[in-house]
Motif scaffolding. Sequence first.
Motif, mmCIF file in Angstrom:
data_model
loop_
_atom_site.group_PDB
_atom_site.id
_atom_site.type_symbol
_atom_site.label_atom_id
_atom_site.label_comp_id
_atom_site.label_asym_id
_atom_site.label_seq_id
_atom_site.Cartn_x
_atom_site.Cartn_y
_atom_site.Cartn_z
ATOM 1 N N CYS A 185 0.817 -1.212 0.000
ATOM 2 C CA CYS A 185 0.000 0.000 0.000
ATOM 3 C C CYS A 185 0.855 1.267 0.000
ATOM 4 O O CYS A 185 0.326 2.375 0.172
ATOM 5 C CB CYS A 185 -0.925 -0.003 1.217
ATOM 6 S SG CYS A 185 -2.086 -1.383 1.240
ATOM 7 N N GLY A 186 2.164 1.131 -0.189
ATOM 8 C CA GLY A 186 3.043 2.292 -0.266
ATOM 9 C C GLY A 186 3.354 2.940 1.053
ATOM 10 O O GLY A 186 3.691 4.126 1.107
ATOM 11 N N CYS A 187 3.263 2.160 2.141
ATOM 12 C CA CYS A 187 3.518 2.722 3.470
ATOM 13 C C CYS A 187 4.950 2.433 3.901
ATOM 14 O O CYS A 187 5.386 1.282 3.882
ATOM 15 C CB CYS A 187 2.544 2.120 4.479
ATOM 16 S SG CYS A 187 2.672 2.835 6.134
ATOM 17 N N PRO A 188 5.732 3.452 4.306
ATOM 18 C CA PRO A 188 7.086 3.210 4.830
ATOM 19 C C PRO A 188 7.025 2.334 6.080
ATOM 20 O O PRO A 188 6.141 2.502 6.919
ATOM 21 C CB PRO A 188 7.586 4.614 5.171
ATOM 22 C CG PRO A 188 6.751 5.543 4.353
ATOM 23 C CD PRO A 188 5.402 4.891 4.253
ATOM 24 N N VAL A 189 7.968 1.405 6.207
ATOM 25 C CA VAL A 189 7.942 0.428 7.298
ATOM 26 C C VAL A 189 9.184 0.560 8.171
ATOM 27 O O VAL A 189 10.306 0.644 7.674
ATOM 28 C CB VAL A 189 7.852 -1.011 6.735
ATOM 29 C CG1 VAL A 189 8.045 -2.046 7.840
ATOM 30 C CG2 VAL A 189 6.506 -1.219 6.041
ATOM 31 N N VAL A 190 8.946 0.571 9.492
ATOM 32 C CA VAL A 190 10.011 0.466 10.485
ATOM 33 C C VAL A 190 9.845 -0.900 11.142
ATOM 34 O O VAL A 190 8.801 -1.182 11.735
ATOM 35 C CB VAL A 190 9.919 1.589 11.536
ATOM 36 C CG1 VAL A 190 10.958 1.368 12.635
ATOM 37 C CG2 VAL A 190 10.106 2.954 10.886
ATOM 38 N N ALA A 191 10.858 -1.752 11.027
ATOM 39 C CA ALA A 191 10.729 -3.137 11.472
ATOM 40 C C ALA A 191 11.791 -3.502 12.494
ATOM 41 O O ALA A 191 12.906 -2.963 12.485
ATOM 42 C CB ALA A 191 10.822 -4.083 10.270
ATOM 43 N N ALA A 192 11.424 -4.454 13.356
ATOM 44 C CA ALA A 192 12.388 -4.995 14.308
ATOM 45 C C ALA A 192 13.501 -5.710 13.552
ATOM 46 O O ALA A 192 13.252 -6.396 12.558
ATOM 47 C CB ALA A 192 11.688 -5.966 15.259
ATOM 48 N N ASP A 193 14.710 -5.552 14.040
ATOM 49 C CA ASP A 193 15.862 -6.181 13.394
ATOM 50 C C ASP A 193 15.970 -7.631 13.871
ATOM 51 O O ASP A 193 16.799 -7.980 14.718
ATOM 52 C CB ASP A 193 17.136 -5.402 13.717
ATOM 53 C CG ASP A 193 18.292 -5.797 12.814
ATOM 54 O OD1 ASP A 193 18.112 -6.713 11.993
ATOM 55 O OD2 ASP A 193 19.367 -5.175 12.916
ATOM 56 N N ILE A 194 15.094 -8.475 13.314
ATOM 57 C CA ILE A 194 15.101 -9.910 13.599
ATOM 58 C C ILE A 194 15.171 -10.648 12.257
ATOM 59 O O ILE A 194 14.791 -10.091 11.218
ATOM 60 C CB ILE A 194 13.858 -10.343 14.410
ATOM 61 C CG1 ILE A 194 12.563 -9.997 13.665
ATOM 62 C CG2 ILE A 194 13.873 -9.699 15.797
ATOM 63 C CD1 ILE A 194 11.304 -10.505 14.360
#
Length: 358
Positions: free
Chosen positions: A283-292
Amino acid sequence: MSLMADAISEPPIFVNGRFFVQPVTGVQRVAREMTSALRAQYGSRLRVVGPARSMRQEAEGVAPVGCTSGQIWEQVDLPRYARGGVLLNFGNTAPLLHRRQLVIIHDAGIFETPKAYSWKFRLWYRVLQGLMARGGAKIVTVSEFSKSDLVRNLGLPASRVHVVRPGSDHMGRQRADAEILARHGLHPGGFVLVVGTLAAHKNISALNILARMLEGRSVPFVIAGGVGGAAFSAASAELPQPARYLGRVTDAELKALYESAACFIVPSLYEGFGLPAVEAMTCGCPVVAADIPALRESCGAAALFCDPRAPEQIAAVVLTLLDDAPLRERMREAALQHSGEMTWKKSAASLAAIIETL
């Protein structure tokens, strides 16, 4: 004549449709989309069956069978009905008495994060999956990370576990329901989004510092999703405050949230794949993800990563993204490009190659 005889001799393919009577989370999403994609490939040879006692009218194309429900239906009625065919199970469990079958085990969470689940759930899954591993079922999972976990915890040779990654293009087909924004006073690009449960491994409590910082900026912090369920331990995390908790939302509402959020956060301590992250990317949303490992694998270079055990770092990465419009645009473009390669048609083709070995 020989071609016709071969076609007639092909065994029917049954799908364990128990997931149609369950709330839709990542497991059920994979099951629904994989079933739909396989229907396009196999046509009438694919037959979806579900427990008659629990079936709802909206489960279109699912044949209600048997006279029980739940685990009893899966272990007793389902194998009886699917006798003589190939059985596909997409939700971590399968009947022990069926000879030719495939089961998708999404992760090894019951072994790796046991405190996140109730003891009854852990015990049942450990016994069932252990017996399935010793049987002849084809084991499929959703990432190389999950494969390594399952190989280690179930004592399987690596050759017994196959990887089929999920798609994410179902979000592209969904029409957004923007009424949810008006209903909760949200504006496009003006809020931060999390989707998940309060299960301990989802690590929602690590977002408390971020929630307070966002309040200082008058940026709504929005959480959508259920609060857990019978499978999860009562010792789940508390809801971060302040936050706007929306509860379960429809697929159309979820798409509107993904499209309008300034960024999407996945703070999990453990995942098998992390489907919401790639849904948001679609959907074009920037993602901040856990570094796993699982999120590194599913998100590639299209997300910003942070230590899930460092709440201050999570907050700092999110605020940096909010303050940097060019960075958000680059992340949006990277997200669209990355997720564009992840289709259910590709996933079904990979799974079909495994099915044919049955």
